[in-house]
Design a protein around this motif. Structure first.
Motif, PDB file in Angstrom:
ATOM      1  N   PRO A 225      62.806 -32.023 168.307  1.00 42.81           N
ATOM      2  CA  PRO A 225      62.591 -33.297 167.596  1.00 42.81           C
ATOM      3  C   PRO A 225      61.704 -33.116 166.366  1.00 42.81           C
ATOM      4  O   PRO A 225      61.901 -33.775 165.352  1.00 42.81           O
ATOM      5  CB  PRO A 225      61.926 -34.192 168.637  1.00 42.81           C
ATOM      6  CG  PRO A 225      61.694 -33.381 169.850  1.00 42.81           C
ATOM      7  CD  PRO A 225      62.334 -32.058 169.689  1.00 42.81           C
ATOM      8  N   GLU A 226      60.749 -32.190 166.457  1.00 44.50           N
ATOM      9  CA  GLU A 226      59.821 -31.972 165.335  1.00 44.50           C
ATOM     10  C   GLU A 226      60.582 -31.587 164.071  1.00 44.50           C
ATOM     11  O   GLU A 226      60.280 -32.067 162.976  1.00 44.50           O
ATOM     12  CB  GLU A 226      58.815 -30.858 165.657  1.00 44.50           C
ATOM     13  CG  GLU A 226      57.848 -31.157 166.769  1.00 44.50           C
ATOM     14  CD  GLU A 226      58.309 -30.596 168.096  1.00 44.50           C
ATOM     15  OE1 GLU A 226      59.527 -30.655 168.379  1.00 44.50           O
ATOM     16  OE2 GLU A 226      57.469 -30.099 168.864  1.00 44.50           O
ATOM     17  N   ILE A 229      62.387 -34.616 162.650  1.00 46.40           N
ATOM     18  CA  ILE A 229      61.420 -35.571 162.077  1.00 46.40           C
ATOM     19  C   ILE A 229      60.960 -35.058 160.713  1.00 46.40           C
ATOM     20  O   ILE A 229      60.873 -35.810 159.745  1.00 46.40           O
ATOM     21  CB  ILE A 229      60.203 -35.778 163.015  1.00 46.40           C
ATOM     22  CG1 ILE A 229      60.634 -36.466 164.305  1.00 46.40           C
ATOM     23  CG2 ILE A 229      59.121 -36.610 162.334  1.00 46.40           C
ATOM     24  CD1 ILE A 229      59.555 -36.534 165.370  1.00 46.40           C
ATOM     25  N   LEU A 259      60.092 -39.887 167.418  1.00 51.00           N
ATOM     26  CA  LEU A 259      58.686 -39.763 167.828  1.00 51.00           C
ATOM     27  C   LEU A 259      58.503 -40.208 169.274  1.00 51.00           C
ATOM     28  O   LEU A 259      57.712 -39.619 170.013  1.00 51.00           O
ATOM     29  CB  LEU A 259      57.793 -40.598 166.912  1.00 51.00           C
ATOM     30  CG  LEU A 259      57.338 -39.925 165.617  1.00 51.00           C
ATOM     31  CD1 LEU A 259      56.602 -40.902 164.728  1.00 51.00           C
ATOM     32  CD2 LEU A 259      56.458 -38.718 165.888  1.00 51.00           C
ATOM     33  N   LEU A 262      59.559 -37.431 171.335  1.00 51.26           N
ATOM     34  CA  LEU A 262      58.518 -36.405 171.270  1.00 51.26           C
ATOM     35  C   LEU A 262      57.370 -36.781 172.208  1.00 51.26           C
ATOM     36  O   LEU A 262      56.839 -35.939 172.930  1.00 51.26           O
ATOM     37  CB  LEU A 262      58.019 -36.316 169.820  1.00 51.26           C
ATOM     38  CG  LEU A 262      57.209 -35.110 169.418  1.00 51.26           C
ATOM     39  CD1 LEU A 262      58.083 -33.885 169.444  1.00 51.26           C
ATOM     40  CD2 LEU A 262      56.665 -35.298 168.010  1.00 51.26           C
ATOM     41  N   GLU A 263      57.026 -38.067 172.188  1.00 50.01           N
ATOM     42  CA  GLU A 263      55.943 -38.582 173.026  1.00 50.01           C
ATOM     43  C   GLU A 263      56.275 -38.385 174.504  1.00 50.01           C
ATOM     44  O   GLU A 263      55.440 -37.944 175.292  1.00 50.01           O
ATOM     45  CB  GLU A 263      55.750 -40.072 172.710  1.00 50.01           C
ATOM     46  CG  GLU A 263      54.424 -40.656 173.134  1.00 50.01           C
ATOM     47  CD  GLU A 263      53.232 -39.997 172.458  1.00 50.01           C
ATOM     48  OE1 GLU A 263      52.376 -39.500 173.199  1.00 50.01           O
ATOM     49  OE2 GLU A 263      53.178 -39.976 171.221  1.00 50.01           O
ATOM     50  N   SER A 265      58.401 -36.192 175.847  1.00 46.61           N
ATOM     51  CA  SER A 265      58.383 -34.774 176.241  1.00 46.61           C
ATOM     52  C   SER A 265      56.951 -34.247 176.275  1.00 46.61           C
ATOM     53  O   SER A 265      56.605 -33.399 177.077  1.00 46.61           O
ATOM     54  CB  SER A 265      59.252 -33.935 175.299  1.00 46.61           C
ATOM     55  OG  SER A 265      58.726 -33.963 174.016  1.00 46.61           O
ATOM     56  N   HIS A 266      56.088 -34.820 175.416  1.00 47.04           N
ATOM     57  CA  HIS A 266      54.665 -34.441 175.382  1.00 47.04           C
ATOM     58  C   HIS A 266      53.992 -34.856 176.691  1.00 47.04           C
ATOM     59  O   HIS A 266      53.262 -34.082 177.304  1.00 47.04           O
ATOM     60  CB  HIS A 266      54.005 -35.134 174.192  1.00 47.04           C
ATOM     61  CG  HIS A 266      52.622 -34.654 173.893  1.00 47.04           C
ATOM     62  ND1 HIS A 266      52.378 -33.367 173.497  1.00 47.04           N
ATOM     63  CD2 HIS A 266      51.416 -35.281 173.938  1.00 47.04           C
ATOM     64  CE1 HIS A 266      51.072 -33.238 173.299  1.00 47.04           C
ATOM     65  NE2 HIS A 266      50.481 -34.378 173.560  1.00 47.04           N
TER      66      HIS A 266
END
Lengths: 273, 102
Positions: A225-226, A229, A259, A262-263, A265-266
């Motif tokens: 995703p990074e 983005i 995002l 991403l959040e 998966s974080h």
């Protein structure tokens, strides 16, 4: 020639944002469907109705024709450019791996690199599965980000059948609705025909935009995703204007969705550790 | 121009990467990812992604260090980032290039 220049300038002057274009289409659909009310309103109101209705239909037609001709012109110019300057084939070993990750088991096509200055970002022909990438894009981004771009296009190939299925269903739904309405009051069939076209435009636009979100999450799965983005942030900064179009949602909304991925998966990785 | 030829300029000309570089360069001591993320207003993982790229092209130097987390007894590894001499050189080159064009 002055006529062409006048139309171009007029087009620039009456530029409408995507939101306004959508509201106009919704109004056209609602006014068309409510046309039986014409029988029950006074004649002066009918005139007002006709004036507003025709104005909205003309604006919708004008903006959509402009969008459509813009897209077609770009496709034609790219085809001509590709005939003169053949895109180079790039056999990128990671593509196969990324394709497998998102559920395309046998993808062994090269990436086509073009020097066409009119193209800024990669695109795919979902039917042939041919991914084209501008060399300017490759020069701007890091290899991990290029992977993100390729992943996004691969996801378009994966969801191609679903997309066509949804478009076919939307067409059937709009046609069915028009048919039912025409049976109820055949004299107003022209209104319903306009409603059908406007409804189709709305539905197609919604489906294509949802497909873009799907491709983003597929691309995030294929690469990261990074990376995606980062690409979107670059284009958002470069273009300045970010309102989305009939086929693509706004870059900001796409970044926000990525995002949130991403959040998630974080959080998952934090829970595991 | 060297930085243009080797592709460094293109990679630095990313809005978030540029912000991160300015943040690292302006700091008096090495910063860790969370601090940079807070300063530039981006997600820490996104900052890590950009730091990986900047480290690869030699503009940022990163090392891991054990440090005590706030409100926790155990130590955690943080990635400390500091500017390299090449960063100063690249930023100067970019400034010169912009001045030439402008």
């Amino acid at each position: 020639m002055w006529g062409v220049a006048w139309i171009k300038n007029f087009g620039r002057r009456v530029y409408l944002t995507f939101k306004v274009r959508r509201i106009i289409l919704i109004s056209v659909v609602l006014l068309s469907i409510s046309s039986p009310l014409l029988y029950f309103i006074p004649s002066t109101m009918r005139l007002v109705y006709a004036f507003v209705y025709l104005l909205l239909v003309e604006i919708a037609l004008f903006t959509w024709v402009r969008f459509f001709t813009g897209s077609v012109t770009q496709v034609i110019s790219c085809t001509f450019y590709n005939r003169k300057h053949k895109p180079k084939e790039w056999f990128y070993p990671k593509v196969k791996q990324m394709a497998r990750r998102i559920g395309i088991p046998e993808y062994d096509k090269p990436i086509y690199i073009t020097d066409n200055p009119a193209i800024e970002s990669p695109f795919v022909n979902p039917v042939t599965g041919k991914i084209t990438m501008p060399s300017s894009f490759m020069a701007k981004f890091h290899s991990t980000e290029i992977d993100g771009g390729i992943g996004h296009e691969l996801a378009h190939i994966k969801y191609c059948r679903r997309l066509f299925g949804e478009l076919a269903l939307a067409t059937l739904a709009a046609y069915g609705l028009t048919l039912i309405l025409t049976f109820t009051s055949p004299t107003l069939s022209l209104f319903y025909l306009i409603a059908e076209v406007a409804l189709l435009m709305l539905l197609f636009s919604h489906i294509l935009r949802q497909n873009e979100y799907r491709a983003d999450s597929g691309g995030a799965k294929a690469a990261s995703p990074e990376a995606l983005i980062s690409i979107l942030q670059y284009f958002k900064y470069k273009n300045g204007k970010d309102e989305g179009s009939e086929t693509h949602p706004s870059l900001q909304s796409r970044i926000e969705r990525l995002l949130s991925l991403l959040e998630k998966s974080h959080e998952n990785s934090s829970d595991e550790s | 121009m060297k930085i243009v030829d080797e592709g460094t300029a293109a990679l630095v000309m990313h809005p978030v990467r540029f912000k991160i570089l300015q943040c690292i360069k302006g700091a008096s001591e090495p910063l860790f990812v969370e601090q940079i993320a807070k300063a530039v207003g981006e997600h820490p993982r996104l900052v890590s992604h950009h730091l990986n790229i900047l480290q690869e092209i030699g503009l940022v130097d990163c090392r891991y260090q054990l440090t005590k987390a706030e409100g926790s007894a155990r130590e955690i590894a943080v990635r400390l980032c500091s500017p390299t001499p090449k960063l100063t050189e690249v930023l100067r080159d970019i400034k010169e290039a912009i001045a030439e064009v402008g």
